[in-house]
Design an enzyme around this catalytic site. Structure first.
Site, PDB file in Angstrom:
ATOM      1  N   MET A   1      27.866 -78.780  68.540  1.00  0.00           N
ATOM      2  CA  MET A   1      26.648 -79.788  68.434  1.00  0.00           C
ATOM      3  C   MET A   1      26.383 -79.644  66.801  1.00  0.00           C
ATOM      4  SD  MET A   1      25.084 -81.950  69.691  1.00  0.00           S
ATOM      5  CE  MET A   1      24.380 -81.702  71.508  1.00  0.00           C
TER       6      MET A   1
ATOM      7  N   LYS B   1       3.295 -43.956  76.302  1.00  0.00           N
ATOM      8  CA  LYS B   1       3.844 -43.010  76.893  1.00  0.00           C
ATOM      9  C   LYS B   1       2.611 -42.128  77.706  1.00  0.00           C
ATOM     10  CE  LYS B   1       7.726 -39.775  76.396  1.00  0.00           C
ATOM     11  NZ  LYS B   1       8.706 -39.579  75.375  1.00  0.00           N
TER      12      LYS B   1
ATOM     13  N   GLN C   1       9.844 -45.568  66.668  1.00  0.00           N
ATOM     14  CA  GLN C   1       9.880 -46.690  67.384  1.00  0.00           C
ATOM     15  C   GLN C   1       8.496 -47.285  67.950  1.00  0.00           C
ATOM     16  OE1 GLN C   1      12.799 -45.427  70.694  1.00  0.00           O
ATOM     17  NE2 GLN C   1      14.400 -46.395  69.427  1.00  0.00           N
TER      18      GLN C   1
ATOM     19  N   GLU D   1      18.668 -55.781  75.662  1.00  0.00           N
ATOM     20  CA  GLU D   1      17.430 -56.221  76.226  1.00  0.00           C
ATOM     21  C   GLU D   1      17.040 -57.517  76.232  1.00  0.00           C
ATOM     22  OE1 GLU D   1      17.334 -53.912  73.700  1.00  0.00           O
ATOM     23  OE2 GLU D   1      16.813 -52.098  74.526  1.00  0.00           O
TER      24      GLU D   1
END
Lengths: 175, 572
Positions: free
Chosen positions: B477, B161, B112, B49
């Site tokens: 770096m 949902k 979830q 994601e």
């Protein structure tokens, strides 16, 4: 603190999560809140937050500009302490047997307070006043033995007697 | 017409002009993925994601249109927090849609479930939890409006949902009603005149152009202002390409790893015209010592940026393009009335710095491959309007320094947040938005390992980006700072050039892959890569790990104490 605080009267949309958005902004920008009072207004679409901020830790111009960027914030009015009337409410449960009760009632009535609950060995008193005045009340109650004390945080409105000077209103997203 | 919440959501996205969404389905967002099958919207299935978020950012960078991502609840929502924060810091318009557990079970620690709106409040311009399917069209309109107007930024819509399943009576609102959101659209004529007058008295003025120029589509206006006045222009990391690098008036990038001339011109200026820039610490160095003799004209769409770091003499709140256009008119009329100071002495100082302190490196014929040499070859062998997307670190600074950005919207990078792993997904998003352009991801080996799996997405979706890994086998770096400021005590910065085997890895992900060690192989390999247009290409360039980025202003130091690094004639 009394010298350096600023009072922001913030009109917000009366929606879920708005308090969290405002409080979160103060946290992440490192601004200190002295007190915060939230209540619905005469129009139920809006709430008014009275936020007292520490002028030393929080650059007040940045605070208002950042607050203005929150979408649910409709308007912010900045009140200098000298231009505002401020009040808050104190309630305290104080140890007082039957022989001390009358003293305590006398004391509280000097501050236009009331006894709002009575027990066998304690009473609960209520006083509304200026933040300074309530500091004094708390000091005077202390010798009796305070078992619990709560203050609401202040609410404020602009002072009227200083003439018709308009409030500094910071409109959303304007400079 | 009755629609489910999910159908209303997809239809609303279509009506907002969405042509592509980047996403990955899951439990709570399942209802939304069903009407997507019948939609005109292209869906690009990512492998993580975070990739969806950065692709949406790359798309927005390259096209100016809001990037849209759709992911599910819980871990998917937390995975997209980094791109949201990145977009928030760099003012990138994003609309992210997250699934949520059913409204009826919110607050029960359901499977979830996470407080997505709470978590993303500090990293979005605004966010919404939908509690009624009837609100969907209104909220989607508001979301696109907020993301793209004023100072752009990311927004998030969290859709439970059951709300996506429930039905609603379809409507499309005519306008948005947000009483607390009114971006400034008045520009003060008086302040414009003040600004023009101040510009007309300055002997050492510099235009300090920031990312706001690109957001406001103000590159042409900027060019007109600069050419009319002859004032030099520096372009910050977020503004590369906003003014052509090959233009005579362009001094390039200022800041911690800017070039000596851009840094010093800001420092010595008597007037800074800050246009859509925010006095970021990477530009100012030590704030108290920044441009000590300069008066400031500060133009920004966000009132909170004015005076946040440096109090301006002329504060102007407004859209950069409109302000600059007004400024051009005011300057024109001022120039007619009186004589402006001669800038020749200022320019001769500037030309001296340019001559004595150019960007410099040495590529020995048989020596190790220098990263700057690779970037210059990439630049010279690719079309002028190539889009370059970089990650974060040494390679990013070298790319910004050594590429010549002559067109706006050709430089895609993570400025404010400094998100390693930005490059590959951002390049994919940019290529989706501008399929006509060559898109090069210039990446470091450390960054590449963070998000490389999105090359699977690029292969599967036939998005032929090209990736140049400047593989120095180090977190370069960090290594540079440990060498310079921690007495060469190298702590956890070695990565190995061969683990992973980048060529095999890229091939496994469906890419064509090459490895280059020697300077003479650089150009032919780039030419081969540029000729491949049907698949992603990865080149593993083995570069010199000792090379450091210069110039450098050490953290917390004044810009006057810039370390110029090696120079061609040893000037100091």
């Amino acid at each position: 603190m009394e010298q350096h605080h600023h009072i922001l009267s913030v009109l917000v949309e009366n929606k879920a999560g708005v308090l969290s958005r405002v409080a979160g902004l103060f946290t992440r920008r490192g601004y200190n809140i002295f007190s915060l009072a939230v209540s619905p207004t005469e129009d139920d679409r809006y709430s008014r937050m009275t936020v007292v901020v520490d002028g030393d830790s929080s650059p007040i111009e940045q605070v208002t500009k950042q607050l203005n960027k929150l979408i649910p914030v409709i308007e912010i009015r900045e009140l200098a302490a000298a231009d505002a009337v401020e009040r808050e409410l104190l309630i305290a449960t104080v140890k007082a047997g039957p022989e001390e009760r009358s003293h305590l009632i006398d004391l509280v009535s000097i501050f236009d307070g009331q006894v709002i609950d009575v027990g066998v060995a304690s009473v609960t008193v209520m006083v509304a006043g200026t933040p300074d005045g309530l500091d004094a009340v708390a000091d005077l109650l202390a010798p009796y033995g305070i078992s619990e004390l709560q203050r609401t945080g202040r609410v404020a409105l602009p002072r009227l007697i200083r003439g018709s000077r308009p409030l500094k209103a910071v409109k959303s997203s304007e400079q | 017409m009755k629609l489910t919440g999910a159908q209303a959501l997809i239809k609303s996205l279509e009506l907002e002009g969405t042509e592509v969404v980047f996403g990955l389905p899951g439990g709570a967002i399942l209802p939304v993925y069903d009407p997507l099958i019948d939609s005109s919207i292209r869906h690009i299935l990512v492998r993580h994601e975070q990739g969806a978020g950065h692709m949406a950012e790359g798309y927005a960078h390259a096209t100016g249109r809001p990037g849209v991502a759709i992911v599910t609840s819980g871990p998917a929502a937390t995975n997209i927090v980094t791109p949201l924060c990145d977009a928030y810091m760099d003012s990138i318009p994003l609309v992210v849609i997250t699934g949520q557990v059913p409204y009826s079970v919110i607050g029960t620690d359901a499977f979830q479930e996470c407080d997505t709106v709470g978590i993303t409040m500090p990293v979005t311009k605004h966010n919404w939890l939908i509690t009624d399917p009837a609100d969907i069209p209104e909220i989607v309109r508001e979301a696109f409006h907020v993301a793209t107007t004023g100072r752009p930024g990311p927004v998030l819509i969290d859709i439970p949902k059951d709300i996506a399943i429930d039905s609603m009576d379809w409507y499309w609102p005519d306008a948005v009603d947000l009483p607390g959101y009114k971006p400034t659209n008045k520009i003060s004529t008086k302040l414009i005149k003040d600004a023009a007058r101040l510009m007309g008295t300055a002997k050492k003025p510099v235009i300090y152009a920031g990312g706001g120029i690109l957001k406001a589509r103000a590159a042409e206006a900027l060019r007109e202002l600069a050419e009319m006045t002859g004032i030099p222009v520096v372009t910050t990391l977020m503004a590369r390409g906003a003014f052509p690098d090959r233009h005579d008036l362009c001094l390039g990038m200022p800041g911690m790893h800017g070039n000596y001339t851009a840094i010093t011109a800001l420092q010595e200026a008597d007037l800074l015209i800050a246009l859509g820039s925010r006095f970021d610490d990477r530009v100012t160095g030590k704030v108290d010592a920044f441009a000590p003799n300069a008066k400031i004209i500060h133009v920004d769409i966000d009132p909170a940026e004015i005076g946040k770091v440096r109090r301006p003499d002329v504060p102007i709140v407004g859209d950069c393009r409109r302000v600059i256009e007004e400024l051009v008119k005011a300057v024109r009329s001022d120039l007619e009335k009186r004589h402006w100071p001669d800038l020749i002495p200022w320019w001769s100082e500037i030309r001296t710095w340019q001559r004595d302190f150019p960007l410099y490196y040495e590529q020995e014929e048989d020596g190790p491959l220098k990263p700057q040499f690779v970037i210059e070859k990439l630049r010279d062998l690719s079309p002028d309007d190539t889009i370059v997307a970089s990650g974060v670190g040494q390679h990013q600074m070298w790319a910004s320094q050594h590429w010549k950005f002559d067109y706006p919207y050709t430089w895609v990078n993570s400025g404010g947040l400094g998100t390693m792993g930005f490059s590959v997904p951002a390049a994919i998003g940019a290529k989706v938005g501008r399929p006509d352009r060559t898109v090069w991801s210039i990446d470091g080996d450390g960054c590449f390992q963070m998000t490389a799996q999105e090359l699977v997405t690029a292969s599967a979706e036939q998005i032929p980006i090209k990736v140049a890994i400047l593989n120095n086998a180090y977190l370069g770096m960090v290594r540079q700072w440990q060498e310079m400021f921690y007495e060469e005590r190298y702590s956890e910065v070695y990565l190995s050039p061969d683990l992973p085997d980048y060529v095999k890895w890229a091939e496994a992900m469906g890419c064509v892959a090459f490895r280059v060690d020697a300077p003479e192989d650089v150009a032919p390999t780039i030419e081969k890569a540029n000729a491949i247009t049907d698949r992603p290409v990865v080149i593993d360039f083995r570069t010199d790990y000792r090379e450091k980025v210069f110039p450098m202003v050490p953290a917390g130091a004044s810009n006057s104490d810039v370390l110029p690094g090696p120079t061609p004639n040893g000037a100091k």
